[in-house]
Design an enzyme around this catalytic site. Structure first.
Site, PDB file in Angstrom:
ATOM      1  N   ASP A  67       0.816  -1.221   0.000  1.00 53.65           N
ATOM      2  CA  ASP A  67       0.000   0.000   0.000  1.00 53.65           C
ATOM      3  C   ASP A  67       0.850   1.273   0.000  1.00 53.65           C
ATOM      4  O   ASP A  67       2.065   1.229   0.205  1.00 53.65           O
ATOM      5  CB  ASP A  67      -0.968  -0.001   1.199  1.00 53.65           C
ATOM      6  CG  ASP A  67      -0.335  -0.549   2.470  1.00 53.65           C
ATOM      7  OD1 ASP A  67       0.905  -0.484   2.577  1.00 53.65           O
ATOM      8  OD2 ASP A  67      -1.057  -1.039   3.346  1.00 53.65           O
ATOM      9  N   ASP A 136      -7.904  -2.371  13.818  1.00 49.45           N
ATOM     10  CA  ASP A 136      -9.303  -2.591  13.435  1.00 49.45           C
ATOM     11  C   ASP A 136      -9.467  -3.849  12.568  1.00 49.45           C
ATOM     12  O   ASP A 136     -10.529  -4.071  11.997  1.00 49.45           O
ATOM     13  CB  ASP A 136      -9.869  -1.359  12.712  1.00 49.45           C
ATOM     14  CG  ASP A 136      -9.124  -1.027  11.417  1.00 49.45           C
ATOM     15  OD1 ASP A 136      -8.200  -1.788  11.036  1.00 49.45           O
ATOM     16  OD2 ASP A 136      -9.471  -0.012  10.775  1.00 49.45           O
ATOM     17  N   HIS A 138      -7.534  -4.607   9.840  1.00 50.85           N
ATOM     18  CA  HIS A 138      -7.150  -4.489   8.425  1.00 50.85           C
ATOM     19  C   HIS A 138      -5.861  -5.234   8.111  1.00 50.85           C
ATOM     20  O   HIS A 138      -4.985  -5.380   8.958  1.00 50.85           O
ATOM     21  CB  HIS A 138      -7.078  -3.017   7.969  1.00 50.85           C
ATOM     22  CG  HIS A 138      -5.967  -2.203   8.521  1.00 50.85           C
ATOM     23  ND1 HIS A 138      -6.142  -0.928   9.023  1.00 50.85           N
ATOM     24  CD2 HIS A 138      -4.628  -2.428   8.629  1.00 50.85           C
ATOM     25  CE1 HIS A 138      -4.982  -0.424   9.398  1.00 50.85           C
ATOM     26  NE2 HIS A 138      -4.048  -1.315   9.171  1.00 50.85           N
ATOM     27  N   GLU A 143      -9.782  -1.867   5.065  1.00 55.00           N
ATOM     28  CA  GLU A 143     -10.466  -1.533   6.313  1.00 55.00           C
ATOM     29  C   GLU A 143     -11.718  -2.389   6.487  1.00 55.00           C
ATOM     30  O   GLU A 143     -12.181  -3.015   5.527  1.00 55.00           O
ATOM     31  CB  GLU A 143     -10.842  -0.042   6.290  1.00 55.00           C
ATOM     32  CG  GLU A 143      -9.653   0.908   6.166  1.00 55.00           C
ATOM     33  CD  GLU A 143      -8.832   1.026   7.458  1.00 55.00           C
ATOM     34  OE1 GLU A 143      -8.745   0.062   8.227  1.00 55.00           O
ATOM     35  OE2 GLU A 143      -8.252   2.115   7.680  1.00 55.00           O
TER      36      GLU A 143
HETATM   37  C1  F6R Z   1       1.330  -1.413   6.137  1.00 50.16           C
HETATM   38  C2  F6R Z   1       0.079  -2.128   6.222  1.00 50.16           C
HETATM   39  C3  F6R Z   1      -0.766  -2.129   7.458  1.00 50.16           C
HETATM   40  C4  F6R Z   1       0.038  -2.334   8.730  1.00 50.16           C
HETATM   41  C5  F6R Z   1      -0.883  -2.236   9.950  1.00 50.16           C
HETATM   42  C6  F6R Z   1      -0.134  -2.423  11.251  1.00 50.16           C
HETATM   43  O1  F6R Z   1       1.934  -1.571   4.868  1.00 50.16           O
HETATM   44  O2  F6R Z   1      -0.294  -2.699   5.252  1.00 50.16           O
HETATM   45  O3  F6R Z   1      -1.722  -3.150   7.339  1.00 50.16           O
HETATM   46  O4  F6R Z   1       0.658  -3.592   8.698  1.00 50.16           O
HETATM   47  O5  F6R Z   1      -1.530  -1.005   9.947  1.00 50.16           O
HETATM   48  O6  F6R Z   1       0.711  -1.348  11.439  1.00 50.16           O
HETATM   49  P1  F6R Z   1       1.818  -1.374  12.592  1.00 50.16           P
HETATM   50  O7  F6R Z   1       2.772  -2.464  12.213  1.00 50.16           O
HETATM   51  O8  F6R Z   1       2.463  -0.026  12.534  1.00 50.16           O
HETATM   52  O9  F6R Z   1       1.096  -1.668  13.858  1.00 50.16           O
END
Ligand code: F6R
Length: 260
Positions: A67, A136, A138, A143
């Site tokens: 992403d 959440d 994702h 989301e």
């Molecule tokens: C990032 C991504 C997100 C993160 C998720 C957890 O490329 O795809 O799904 O893996 O938001 O973020 P952290 O690791 O910062 O808790």
């Protein structure tokens, strides 16, 4: 789904890096799917160490990131392209031209997303996808409510995700509202998936995603339908799992041919 519980994030990272090392030994031109955020940092640190020690070679590897924020150029310190350059690419022997991150400045987002999907197909598909987990539920930036059949596309970030990620920006107002993300179905097509989660703050959502029903409201729960998923957790992230002791017993009793 194989749930592997380790004492701390460094042990999870070492196990994840060994899984990647084993893949690259068998397939030097493997296609890796990569994630950003705090969670993969110990893994990237270990991959850099192994690459410097000559234990793993990225010269034939192609990568696709999950992403990117819409509106941030690749040299913006909060963009995911910049993150990947700083945390991994600049320190390993990967060909820069074979690293792919969605373009947050694409003029035609729809066309860019279609081309991103096509580029993955043209490389033969993703062999191994690294994932973190949003609070959440994702994966990527899919989301809650994202179609389980979704492909790479534009998404609107939830307030919860923008709050979680505000720590990387000067203020929450600066966190973009839109992103480009691989879809749930794009992720499900990867041949192997390794999801990492660390810390007490992820314990509840890990239990929901792994042991709750499959639902678009918890996009990570779709991984229950994938035949080759490893979930690498530290003790804190595993603390609310009902089957925690069973997962540990399974891991301790793995036949040697399944070990990594
Ligand atoms: C990032 C991504 C997100 C993160 C998720 C957890 O490329 O795809 O799904 O893996 O938001 O973020 P952290 O690791 O910062 O808790």
């Amino acid at each position: 789904m194989e749930v592997i519980i380790q004492p701390n994030p460094s042990d999870c990272a070492a196990a994840g890096a060994r899984i990647i090392g084993k893949l690259l030994e068998a397939k030097a031109n493997a296609v890796l799917g990569l994630a950003t955020g705090s969670t993969p940092l110990p893994l990237y640190g270990e991959l850099v160490r192994m690459n410097r020690a000559g234990e793993v070679d990225f010269s034939g590897v192609t990568s696709f990131n999950l992403d990117e924020y819409i509106g941030l150029p690749g040299d913006h310190p909060c963009s995911y392209r910049y993150f990947m350059e700083q945390e991994l690419f600049k320190d390993i022997n990967i060909e820069p031209g074979r690293t792919h991150v969605p373009d947050g400045l694409a003029d035609d987002v729809g066309e860019h997303c279609r081309a991103y999907e096509q580029a993955i197909l043209d490389c033969g598909g993703i062999d191994l996808q690294i994932l973190g987990l949003g609070s959440d539920g994702h994966i990527g930036f899919n989301e809650p409510g994202s179609s389980l059949g979704s492909r790479t596309r534009i998404k609107t970030l939830t307030g919860e995700t923008r709050e979680d990620n505000a720590r990387f920006f000067d203020s929450i107002e600066e966190v973009p509202r839109h992103c480009i993300t691989m879809g749930v179905a794009t992720i499900m097509e990867c041949r192997q998936i390794v999801l990492f989660a660390f810390g007490e703050a992820k314990a509840e959502i890990i239990a929901t995603a792994i042991e709750g029903p499959v639902s678009a409201m918890v996009p990570a729960s779709a991984l229950q339908m994938h035949p080759e998923v490893k979930i690498l957790l530290d003790e804190a992230a595993a603390s609310r799992l009902k089957q925690k002791d069973y997962y540990k017993e399974v891991f301790a009793g793995k036949p040697s041919w399944q070990c990594f």
